[in-house]
Design a protein around this motif. Structure first.
Motif, mmCIF file in Angstrom:
data_model
loop_
_atom_site.group_PDB
_atom_site.id
_atom_site.type_symbol
_atom_site.label_atom_id
_atom_site.label_comp_id
_atom_site.label_asym_id
_atom_site.label_seq_id
_atom_site.Cartn_x
_atom_site.Cartn_y
_atom_site.Cartn_z
ATOM 1 N N CYS A 48 66.494 -26.594 3.699
ATOM 2 C CA CYS A 48 65.936 -25.229 3.680
ATOM 3 C C CYS A 48 65.741 -24.656 5.078
ATOM 4 O O CYS A 48 65.458 -23.472 5.218
ATOM 5 C CB CYS A 48 64.598 -25.208 2.939
ATOM 6 S SG CYS A 48 64.743 -25.581 1.190
ATOM 7 N N CYS A 57 62.094 -28.710 4.525
ATOM 8 C CA CYS A 57 63.075 -29.798 4.485
ATOM 9 C C CYS A 57 64.311 -29.356 5.276
ATOM 10 O O CYS A 57 64.480 -28.170 5.568
ATOM 11 C CB CYS A 57 63.417 -30.180 3.056
ATOM 12 S SG CYS A 57 64.445 -29.001 2.175
ATOM 13 N N CYS A 106 61.321 -24.951 -1.009
ATOM 14 C CA CYS A 106 61.825 -25.474 -2.285
ATOM 15 C C CYS A 106 60.768 -26.248 -3.055
ATOM 16 O O CYS A 106 60.962 -26.570 -4.221
ATOM 17 C CB CYS A 106 63.074 -26.327 -2.073
ATOM 18 S SG CYS A 106 62.750 -27.891 -1.228
ATOM 19 N N CYS A 157 58.122 -29.261 1.018
ATOM 20 C CA CYS A 157 58.792 -28.148 1.690
ATOM 21 C C CYS A 157 58.208 -26.839 1.156
ATOM 22 O O CYS A 157 58.085 -26.653 -0.051
ATOM 23 C CB CYS A 157 60.290 -28.231 1.421
ATOM 24 S SG CYS A 157 61.213 -26.774 1.932
HETATM 25 ZN ZN LIG Z 1 63.279 -27.373 0.997
#
Ligand SMILES: [Zn+2]
Length: 181
Positions: free
Chosen positions: A92, A89, A57, A54
């Motif tokens: 997020c 992801c 993150c 991601c």
């Molecule tokens: Zn993420």
């Protein structure tokens, strides 16, 4: 796929189709991430450039979604273009709103994600990866006039589709009265 479809859904879809066309116009070819060349390009961004992680993150995931860094809507006019697409992801892929009710821009969002994870040291590195992706794919740097033109067209498209959609029911009611009863 939405279960309950509103006039605004169709209007937003029309705006996204327009932003896709403009993105492809600058790119010079189609960018269908679901098949062929577009898919290969997307997989390269996701798995090689961002290491199947991601972009916000930094966690590896096997179900990464496509995130438009500049939002793919009529407020930020982000284009559908490889330079504007990053893996993200599910957690997020949801931006918080600011005090004035507008959504965080991507830098604010990234900063919040890093802060919440106690990883503010990674903020600059992750920001640079996203900036490098814009650059690598020559994401068009639109000037004020171009942004304004896209904004006017996107908003007009939105209003027209929404109005047409609402008008359709009125039309049906009239036809129903004229022919069916
Ligand atoms: Zn993420």
């Amino acid at each position: 796929m939405a279960v309950y479809n509103t006039a605004s859904d169709s209007a937003n879809t029309a705006v996204r189709a327009f932003l896709t066309k403009v993105g492809e116009y600058y790119l010079g070819h189609s960018f269908n991430t679901g098949s062929g060349k577009g898919k290969a390009l997307w997989l390269q961004i996701r798995d090689q450039d961002f290491d199947s992680s991601c972009a916000y993150c930094g966690e590896k995931h096997d179900k990464l979604q496509i995130e438009h860094v500049l939002m793919f809507n009529r407020t930020e006019y982000g284009l559908h273009h490889p330079g504007n697409t990053i893996p993200c992801c599910k957690a997020c892929n949801k931006r918080e709103r600011l005090e004035d009710k507008t959504y965080c821009n991507w830098v604010q969002h990234l900063e919040r994600v890093c802060e919440a994870r106690g990883e503010i040291n990674s903020f600059a590195k992750r920001k640079n990866m996203i900036l490098a992706n814009f650059k690598k794919h020559n994401y068009p740097e639109l000037n004020t006039n171009e942004k304004h033109a896209i904004g006017v067209i996107a908003n007009s498209l939105y209003e027209n589709i929404k109005t047409e959609s609402d008008k359709s029911l009125e039309l049906y009611k009239r036809l129903d009265e004229a022919f069916v009863r």
